[in-house]
Design a protein around this motif. Sequence first.
Motif, PDB file in Angstrom:
ATOM      1  N   VAL A  13      33.113  55.482  30.929  1.00 40.66           N
ATOM      2  CA  VAL A  13      33.490  54.142  30.463  1.00 40.66           C
ATOM      3  C   VAL A  13      32.431  53.146  30.900  1.00 40.66           C
ATOM      4  N   ARG A  14      31.783  52.511  29.911  1.00 36.68           N
ATOM      5  CA  ARG A  14      30.820  51.440  30.173  1.00 36.68           C
ATOM      6  C   ARG A  14      31.228  50.251  29.304  1.00 36.68           C
ATOM      7  N   LEU A  15      31.692  49.204  29.946  1.00 37.79           N
ATOM      8  CA  LEU A  15      32.158  48.033  29.219  1.00 37.79           C
ATOM      9  C   LEU A  15      31.110  46.928  29.248  1.00 37.79           C
ATOM     10  N   SER A  16      31.012  46.191  28.149  1.00 39.43           N
ATOM     11  CA  SER A  16      30.128  45.018  28.124  1.00 39.43           C
ATOM     12  C   SER A  16      30.847  43.881  28.842  1.00 39.43           C
ATOM     13  N   ALA A  17      30.119  42.816  29.131  1.00 40.23           N
ATOM     14  CA  ALA A  17      30.702  41.662  29.813  1.00 40.23           C
ATOM     15  C   ALA A  17      31.809  41.041  28.957  1.00 40.23           C
ATOM     16  N   ASP A  18      31.582  41.009  27.648  1.00 39.41           N
ATOM     17  CA  ASP A  18      32.570  40.448  26.736  1.00 39.41           C
ATOM     18  C   ASP A  18      33.853  41.292  26.732  1.00 39.41           C
ATOM     19  N   GLU A  19      33.717  42.605  26.714  1.00 41.11           N
ATOM     20  CA  GLU A  19      34.882  43.490  26.734  1.00 41.11           C
ATOM     21  C   GLU A  19      35.658  43.343  28.038  1.00 41.11           C
ATOM     22  N   ARG A  20      34.921  43.260  29.152  1.00 41.32           N
ATOM     23  CA  ARG A  20      35.579  43.064  30.457  1.00 41.32           C
ATOM     24  C   ARG A  20      36.367  41.763  30.466  1.00 41.32           C
ATOM     25  N   GLU A  21      35.773  40.707  29.934  1.00 44.27           N
ATOM     26  CA  GLU A  21      36.439  39.407  29.896  1.00 44.27           C
ATOM     27  C   GLU A  21      37.712  39.476  29.048  1.00 44.27           C
ATOM     28  N   GLN A  22      37.636  40.168  27.923  1.00 46.70           N
ATOM     29  CA  GLN A  22      38.803  40.336  27.051  1.00 46.70           C
ATOM     30  C   GLN A  22      39.934  41.052  27.791  1.00 46.70           C
ATOM     31  N   LEU A  23      39.593  42.122  28.497  1.00 43.71           N
ATOM     32  CA  LEU A  23      40.603  42.890  29.228  1.00 43.71           C
ATOM     33  C   LEU A  23      41.203  42.074  30.372  1.00 43.71           C
ATOM     34  N   GLU A  24      40.366  41.362  31.085  1.00 51.25           N
ATOM     35  CA  GLU A  24      40.850  40.528  32.188  1.00 51.25           C
ATOM     36  C   GLU A  24      41.763  39.420  31.677  1.00 51.25           C
ATOM     37  N   ALA A  25      41.414  38.819  30.537  1.00 48.69           N
ATOM     38  CA  ALA A  25      42.255  37.772  29.945  1.00 48.69           C
ATOM     39  C   ALA A  25      43.592  38.352  29.502  1.00 48.69           C
ATOM     40  N   LEU A  26      43.572  39.549  28.948  1.00 46.32           N
ATOM     41  CA  LEU A  26      44.791  40.227  28.508  1.00 46.32           C
ATOM     42  C   LEU A  26      45.731  40.460  29.692  1.00 46.32           C
ATOM     43  N   ILE A  27      45.184  40.915  30.802  1.00 44.84           N
ATOM     44  CA  ILE A  27      45.984  41.183  32.003  1.00 44.84           C
ATOM     45  C   ILE A  27      46.473  39.874  32.621  1.00 44.84           C
ATOM     46  N   ARG A  28      45.610  38.872  32.628  1.00 43.42           N
ATOM     47  CA  ARG A  28      45.963  37.575  33.198  1.00 43.42           C
ATOM     48  C   ARG A  28      47.157  36.952  32.466  1.00 43.42           C
ATOM     49  N   LYS A  29      47.131  37.034  31.144  1.00 41.52           N
ATOM     50  CA  LYS A  29      48.234  36.476  30.351  1.00 41.52           C
ATOM     51  C   LYS A  29      49.533  37.226  30.624  1.00 41.52           C
ATOM     52  N   GLY A  30      49.452  38.552  30.638  1.00 39.74           N
ATOM     53  CA  GLY A  30      50.637  39.365  30.886  1.00 39.74           C
ATOM     54  C   GLY A  30      51.631  39.380  29.735  1.00 39.74           C
ATOM     55  N   LEU A  44      39.308  48.869  33.118  1.00 38.72           N
ATOM     56  CA  LEU A  44      38.615  48.037  34.117  1.00 38.72           C
ATOM     57  C   LEU A  44      38.299  48.824  35.380  1.00 38.72           C
ATOM     58  N   LYS A  45      39.214  49.659  35.819  1.00 38.42           N
ATOM     59  CA  LYS A  45      38.984  50.454  37.033  1.00 38.42           C
ATOM     60  C   LYS A  45      37.966  51.573  36.792  1.00 38.42           C
ATOM     61  N   ALA A  46      37.934  52.128  35.572  1.00 37.24           N
ATOM     62  CA  ALA A  46      37.045  53.254  35.281  1.00 37.24           C
ATOM     63  C   ALA A  46      35.643  52.821  34.876  1.00 37.24           C
ATOM     64  N   ASP A  47      35.449  51.545  34.643  1.00 33.59           N
ATOM     65  CA  ASP A  47      34.155  51.025  34.177  1.00 33.59           C
ATOM     66  C   ASP A  47      33.057  51.292  35.214  1.00 33.59           C
ATOM     67  N   VAL A  48      31.963  51.944  34.779  1.00 32.35           N
ATOM     68  CA  VAL A  48      30.853  52.266  35.685  1.00 32.35           C
ATOM     69  C   VAL A  48      29.652  51.345  35.487  1.00 32.35           C
ATOM     70  N   SER A  49      29.808  50.289  34.690  1.00 37.12           N
ATOM     71  CA  SER A  49      28.701  49.348  34.506  1.00 37.12           C
ATOM     72  C   SER A  49      28.491  48.549  35.794  1.00 37.12           C
ATOM     73  N   GLU A  50      27.494  47.682  35.797  1.00 38.02           N
ATOM     74  CA  GLU A  50      27.143  46.910  37.005  1.00 38.02           C
ATOM     75  C   GLU A  50      28.319  46.112  37.554  1.00 38.02           C
ATOM     76  N   SER A  51      29.070  45.480  36.686  1.00 38.20           N
ATOM     77  CA  SER A  51      30.177  44.645  37.152  1.00 38.20           C
ATOM     78  C   SER A  51      31.484  45.433  37.266  1.00 38.20           C
ATOM     79  N   GLY A  52      31.469  46.714  36.919  1.00 34.48           N
ATOM     80  CA  GLY A  52      32.672  47.539  36.968  1.00 34.48           C
ATOM     81  C   GLY A  52      32.928  48.111  38.343  1.00 34.48           C
TER      82      GLY A  52
END
Length: 150
Positions: A13-30, A44-52
Amino acid sequence: MAAKEISVKRYVVRLSADEREQLEALIRKGKSLAQRLLKARILLKADVSESGEGWSDSRIIKALETSASMVYRVRKQLVEEGFEAVLSRKQRAVPAVPRIFDGEKEAKLIALACSKPPKDARAGACGCWKTKSSNSTSLIMPATARLGGR
């Protein structure tokens, strides 16, 4: 004896910054389906990119209290079908319950239910119309009687 950790993953799993932001926003909203939120957390937990975080499957399973197959399926779906496919439900090819009426039959039923009773009709005990044709007696029931209406 603890399960041996597999170091080489088939579906990474390698997520782009935009994808990470989308997932974080989804979780934040609930305000989403529990299954969708779980998949977002797994990604988000499996992401091996720099910010993952790059967690192992066993760590994700323990932290999110899910199954190994769920983590595997989410990884696989992301790699094979893409980001949007993971977060959306697949449409069924065949509906769970087959349609009883096609458009033509439904239109006839609605027209019959909304029409006035025939002139030779007498009201039956259930509110249905009894009509006499040349060789048989038929019943025409209003929609409310068929559906248990009042």
